[in-house]
Motif scaffolding. Structure first.
Motif, PDB file in Angstrom:
ATOM      1  N   ALA C  23      35.239  42.926  56.123  1.00 16.96           N
ATOM      2  CA  ALA C  23      34.399  41.994  55.371  1.00 16.96           C
ATOM      3  C   ALA C  23      33.887  42.632  54.082  1.00 16.96           C
ATOM      4  O   ALA C  23      33.946  42.032  53.002  1.00 16.96           O
ATOM      5  N   LEU C  24      33.398  43.860  54.188  1.00 16.83           N
ATOM      6  CA  LEU C  24      32.839  44.509  52.998  1.00 16.83           C
ATOM      7  C   LEU C  24      33.925  44.849  51.982  1.00 16.83           C
ATOM      8  O   LEU C  24      33.721  44.719  50.780  1.00 16.83           O
ATOM      9  N   PHE C  25      35.058  45.290  52.463  1.00 16.28           N
ATOM     10  CA  PHE C  25      36.161  45.577  51.552  1.00 16.28           C
ATOM     11  C   PHE C  25      36.562  44.304  50.812  1.00 16.28           C
ATOM     12  O   PHE C  25      36.879  44.329  49.623  1.00 16.28           O
ATOM     13  N   ALA C  32      34.713  50.229  46.071  1.00 19.65           N
ATOM     14  CA  ALA C  32      33.268  50.118  45.862  1.00 19.65           C
ATOM     15  C   ALA C  32      32.491  50.096  47.172  1.00 19.65           C
ATOM     16  O   ALA C  32      31.279  49.920  47.166  1.00 19.65           O
ATOM     17  N   THR C  33      33.175  50.254  48.283  1.00 20.24           N
ATOM     18  CA  THR C  33      32.495  50.194  49.573  1.00 20.24           C
ATOM     19  C   THR C  33      32.439  51.578  50.206  1.00 20.24           C
ATOM     20  O   THR C  33      33.454  52.252  50.305  1.00 20.24           O
TER      21      THR C  33
ATOM     22  N   VAL D 116      38.444  37.027  38.412  1.00 18.57           N
ATOM     23  CA  VAL D 116      38.591  35.902  39.329  1.00 18.57           C
ATOM     24  C   VAL D 116      38.187  36.282  40.745  1.00 18.57           C
ATOM     25  O   VAL D 116      37.422  35.582  41.398  1.00 18.57           O
ATOM     26  N   ASN D 117      38.678  37.427  41.189  1.00 12.24           N
ATOM     27  CA  ASN D 117      38.503  37.784  42.599  1.00 12.24           C
ATOM     28  C   ASN D 117      37.043  38.075  42.937  1.00 12.24           C
ATOM     29  O   ASN D 117      36.283  38.578  42.108  1.00 12.24           O
ATOM     30  N   GLU D 118      36.700  37.781  44.169  1.00 15.95           N
ATOM     31  CA  GLU D 118      35.370  38.087  44.690  1.00 15.95           C
ATOM     32  C   GLU D 118      35.031  39.558  44.431  1.00 15.95           C
ATOM     33  O   GLU D 118      35.863  40.439  44.607  1.00 15.95           O
ATOM     34  N   GLY D 119      33.802  39.797  44.034  1.00 21.45           N
ATOM     35  CA  GLY D 119      33.377  41.175  43.822  1.00 21.45           C
ATOM     36  C   GLY D 119      33.910  41.799  42.552  1.00 21.45           C
ATOM     37  O   GLY D 119      33.774  42.999  42.351  1.00 21.45           O
ATOM     38  N   GLY D 120      34.507  40.980  41.706  1.00 19.15           N
ATOM     39  CA  GLY D 120      35.032  41.499  40.438  1.00 19.15           C
ATOM     40  C   GLY D 120      33.902  42.041  39.576  1.00 19.15           C
ATOM     41  O   GLY D 120      32.850  41.428  39.453  1.00 19.15           O
ATOM     42  N   LEU D 121      34.146  43.198  38.989  1.00 20.64           N
ATOM     43  CA  LEU D 121      33.083  43.894  38.264  1.00 20.64           C
ATOM     44  C   LEU D 121      32.809  43.293  36.885  1.00 20.64           C
ATOM     45  O   LEU D 121      31.819  43.631  36.227  1.00 20.64           O
TER      46      LEU D 121
END
Lengths: 222, 222, 222, 222
Positions: C23-25, C32-33, D116-121
């Motif tokens: 989930a975190l990845f 970043a995890t 676009v992707n989740e968690g993109g910086l």
DNA sequence: TATGAATGAGTCTTCATTCAT
DNA sequence: CATGAATGAAGACTCATTCAT
């Protein structure tokens, strides 16, 4: 017993780090002391300091809370309120202050440089933790003594506390280098205590012919 | 003339940098002040600071020589030797000290933090430049007063100079933050001067019934 | 039995850690995890993560094998070989893909960022585990459809699989932030499934007057 | 001329660092790229990166502004408003998008992974800079086409833009590793462009017997 | 199983200093 | 005089990993 880290006399790493930090901060100044120096003093890596204190600023917080404020609290236990006898309080206060500094020699340099002096790195932290009205009550206590004719009316009650700190703490904050001067070598805690008390109470002007002063002097000899 | 950077009225970059450095060192501490900050204060780049002072340590030397020692020299001009009248000298000394700090407000913080206090970054530099025997002569002066019955014999002559510094300079070193406290707002140089002189000479114990003290008080009112 | 950590219904720490890590990845990216974050998510220390997975890289291996590849395997069960009907397969494939992502919402971000995209941290690991000839067989399947006149000959069979992934997975990989945009709030799995299937099969150009297209459309309405 | 750092063709260090950063971020991901790597790529020390960009986050800002947003702006120049012909716009948009990526190959991986992707910086940074109403106008444009019978009514206008990005950019974001697969070696920009346009417009279902589709096909051949 | 203590390697950042122009 | 570009050394902080208990 060896597995019990909080056993009396057995210092755990955290406590040792706090001690080392306090000592080094006092010796070289907070800004000039690195985390690595503190760690090295205890024989661990600087990562350990972060392990226990998370950040440099948190370390400062811990020092304030677990070292400085404890000293401060114990010091002011003597002060019961603005109705106290000012002369008696000041005598006791100075004695306790100087005595306390013997077991906690880090206090004077820290207090002078990092709290009182402009730009002190602990000033804000300490300010937030010191009871707001204490200074006021102390002033009232002095002012009361002045009204009753016990205290010199030419003294400014707002400045007196700072004067006491300057008289008692500044010499101690300078002590380490002080000691290197040959003629000051013998100076001890008791000499300082006597000098400061005498100066505070009676000043430098000699007044032995005066019977009142005589009486005062006799009282002073405990 | 162009090669004479200290020509009167000519406020060149070097002088400005020295001023900025002194002010910032006083405000934030030497260790916490960067060359770049000093340069920015004057509106030049940090390379200029190196152009004029070659290195950070040389800059400190220049501050000591061209700022602090000048103050110190002027301050001690008053002192003509161990045969002086101690009371008169101390009165004049305190007055001049506090007055001098008004035009050079950077002195108290610098002196307290970087010279007197343990770990002060200017301590060694100053020590090397202060006349070795001055302290001794001052002590002799006080001791002489004690022998002649003019000075309180319970005062320690070795500690008195530090006491004066503590009384006069520490409040000034704390002044900037001091001023933020409402009840201290009105406090000025004269209040401090009066308080310090009174405390030094007569202490806090009230002794007005005594005719000697009365005489003393009258003298004090210049 | 106690040695059988994957026993049904037994949600042991290892499984929880795998879930948390996945989930975190997916949420923040693998790079970043931290291990500590994963551990904290489950309420254990990071040492536990090492106890179960020995190293960060082994943890990635476990995620690939026990999470991602299981998804992949189930997804491709549908594909029986290059003789399949391409249109029917694609319809079923898209449906299963989008449906599967509902119970495993970590898949789209992981697949897009860590497998497909350049520099993806799982790319190599996945590549080694995917049957070499699968892609080829899929291409053959499409090419067969083109030869038989069932599939648009202007489509490139080598790119089609990637197109399907882009169409179906990218919106899901963006979904979390997507949902913050008001006008997209109502969008659900079924909307996406319909949109993707329609786009894949018929494109955006309207062609209802054409009887063949009409027939196609009727077939599509299941 | 050699002293003129902005002379045409002569890259100054800042620009080179920006290029290196963009390339490395695209190749390995922002989180996995260190400042030192970027500096080494240009042959300077990591301190130089801080000299020009002050902080890692500021570097990201600069990349967004001076690289990504410029691409984005040029890409959307084509779009004149919601009254445009949707089919024509999409054709032109895809062409320009894929063409632009040839000179800026860092764009696809960055856009897919970091925006676009989740968690993109870069997501937040980009979101703040993209015109708010652009997406809406694009949707209106598509919806208008649907009303006029030009656009397939089973397409969801809210998802179409993402579909285009998925179709065109995802293969490019995967390209570098893609190329290692033997059977994909020859694939070029034009193959992709043709495939994506064809898929978008007509889908994979073959419909050549239909005269309308025929007409469409002829139009498509430019 | 589970943890707390400890570390080494690495990352970002700062800063005094140098030097060509 | 004055600067911009560049650097090396150091400092705070992070993190995967290890290990004794």
């Amino acid at each position: 017993m060896s597995g019990h880290p909080s056993a009396k006399g057995e210092d755990n790493t955290r406590e040792q780090l706090l001690d080392a930090a306090t000592a080094l901060f006092a010796e070289n100044g907070i800004a000039a002391t690195t985390i690595a120096q503190i760690a090295a003093h205890v024989g661990v890596t600087s990562a350990m300091v972060h392990y226990y204190f998370k950040t440099r600023d948190h370390l400062l917080d811990s020092i304030v809370e677990e070292r400085i404020m404890r000293f401060d609290t114990r010091l002011w236990e003597l002060f019961t309120g603005s109705e106290m006898d000012p002369i008696a309080f000041i005598k006791a206060f100075v004695a306790r202050l100087i005595e306390g500094c013997e077991t906690m020699p880090w206090l004077p340099p820290l207090w002078i440089r990092e709290i009182v002096n402009e730009g002190g790195l602990l000033r804000e932290k300490i300010m937030q933790r010191i009871p707001i009205d204490r200074q006021e009550k102390f002033r009232d206590c002095i002012a009361g003594g002045q009204k009753r004719g016990e205290v010199n009316r030419d003294i400014d009650p707002r400045l007196l506390l700072m004067s006491i700190v300057g008289l008692a703490l500044l010499p101690l904050a300078a002590a380490k280098t002080w000691k290197r001067i040959p003629s000051l070598e013998g100076l001890g805690k008791d000499d300082l205590s006597r000098h400061v008390t005498e100066l505070l109470l009676n000043g430098i002007v000699f007044s032995s012919v005066d019977p009142v002063a005589d009486r005062k002097r006799q009282n002073r000899k405990k």
